[in-house]
Design a protein around this motif. Sequence first.
Motif, mmCIF file in Angstrom:
data_model
loop_
_atom_site.group_PDB
_atom_site.id
_atom_site.type_symbol
_atom_site.label_atom_id
_atom_site.label_comp_id
_atom_site.label_asym_id
_atom_site.label_seq_id
_atom_site.Cartn_x
_atom_site.Cartn_y
_atom_site.Cartn_z
ATOM 1 N N ASN A 124 -15.603 -29.224 -24.531
ATOM 2 C CA ASN A 124 -16.974 -28.740 -24.395
ATOM 3 C C ASN A 124 -17.783 -29.474 -23.336
ATOM 4 O O ASN A 124 -18.979 -29.223 -23.195
ATOM 5 C CB ASN A 124 -17.692 -28.839 -25.745
ATOM 6 C CG ASN A 124 -17.095 -27.916 -26.787
ATOM 7 O OD1 ASN A 124 -16.563 -26.859 -26.449
ATOM 8 N ND2 ASN A 124 -17.160 -28.306 -28.041
ATOM 9 N N THR A 129 -12.352 -23.761 -25.659
ATOM 10 C CA THR A 129 -13.725 -24.270 -25.613
ATOM 11 C C THR A 129 -14.671 -23.474 -26.510
ATOM 12 O O THR A 129 -14.497 -22.274 -26.713
ATOM 13 C CB THR A 129 -14.254 -24.252 -24.162
ATOM 14 O OG1 THR A 129 -15.576 -24.795 -24.123
ATOM 15 C CG2 THR A 129 -14.288 -22.837 -23.586
ATOM 16 N N ASP A 130 -15.678 -24.191 -27.025
ATOM 17 C CA ASP A 130 -16.813 -23.535 -27.676
ATOM 18 C C ASP A 130 -17.838 -23.061 -26.652
ATOM 19 O O ASP A 130 -18.629 -22.171 -26.952
ATOM 20 C CB ASP A 130 -17.537 -24.529 -28.602
ATOM 21 C CG ASP A 130 -16.721 -24.935 -29.815
ATOM 22 O OD1 ASP A 130 -16.062 -24.064 -30.400
ATOM 23 O OD2 ASP A 130 -16.771 -26.129 -30.183
ATOM 24 N N ARG A 131 -17.832 -23.698 -25.470
ATOM 25 C CA ARG A 131 -18.909 -23.502 -24.513
ATOM 26 C C ARG A 131 -18.632 -22.321 -23.582
ATOM 27 O O ARG A 131 -18.495 -22.472 -22.360
ATOM 28 C CB ARG A 131 -19.154 -24.784 -23.710
ATOM 29 C CG ARG A 131 -19.677 -25.956 -24.526
ATOM 30 C CD ARG A 131 -21.018 -25.658 -25.202
ATOM 31 N NE ARG A 131 -22.013 -25.107 -24.290
ATOM 32 C CZ ARG A 131 -22.812 -25.870 -23.517
ATOM 33 N NH1 ARG A 131 -22.706 -27.192 -23.560
ATOM 34 N NH2 ARG A 131 -23.705 -25.302 -22.719
ATOM 35 N N LEU A 152 -21.042 -22.191 -20.838
ATOM 36 C CA LEU A 152 -21.009 -23.219 -19.795
ATOM 37 C C LEU A 152 -19.869 -22.994 -18.816
ATOM 38 O O LEU A 152 -20.059 -23.104 -17.601
ATOM 39 C CB LEU A 152 -20.846 -24.602 -20.441
ATOM 40 C CG LEU A 152 -20.647 -25.797 -19.504
ATOM 41 C CD1 LEU A 152 -21.861 -25.989 -18.582
ATOM 42 C CD2 LEU A 152 -20.371 -27.072 -20.302
#
Length: 244
Positions: free
Chosen positions: A217, A235-237, A240
């Motif tokens: 992240n 990823t959680d992002r 981003l």
Amino acid sequence: MNPWPYSRWVAHRGAGKLAPENTLAALRLGAHYGYRMFECDVKLSSDGVPFLLHDATLQRTTNGHGTAGDKDWSELSRLDAGSWHSRTFAGEPLPAFEQVARFCTGNGFLLNVEIKPTPGHEAETGSLVAQHAARLWHGQAVAPLLSSFRPESLQAAMAAEPQLPRALLLDTLWDGWFGVARALGCVGIVCNHALWSEETVATVKGAGMRCLSYTVNDEWAASRLIALGTDGIITDRVDLFSPA
């Protein structure tokens, strides 16, 4: 090393933390951000229906209580798996694995299926999830990648559907992990991103396997993994990192 059909960027549990994890709403939101591959957790109901949920128990991410694997699908399918996250997702149900398969195959999306057994049901879960995956992705160009922290689940998946690709999940480099991965015919290792080094990457790639990481992240961590030559970043992002 065989060609790798999977995406470098993988949306964790659908869209990380921007939507209720392991729901179709999360997958749709991840797709909105441009992601073409998703990671999800699959376990079995008491009557053998594969469905998406991370925890052994229901209370963190649904309005249910108790061990999820002790409930039949009729009960589980009526739970609210969205309100815990936000009002926007109130009423979002737990999805059956079959629903997720239809979403992915219908849109050309790829999937990393973490086999997440209720304790004591490792082999049964691995076998049935693999059987369902083989049926649901029959005729598709790319099968889902089956992964698990539990070697027993991967062993059962291999026995049931040996043609499906498998990956060993690791939170530590426990004694014998590399031999187990090779014995299970794994195509990849998915581990905590901090465990990758030049040495571990070289060891895994030298055996013809791929290197994937969870849960990444931060930009510095992603940059380090790309520089090491790893193959997949979960990823959680999704807001981003651009998968492009």
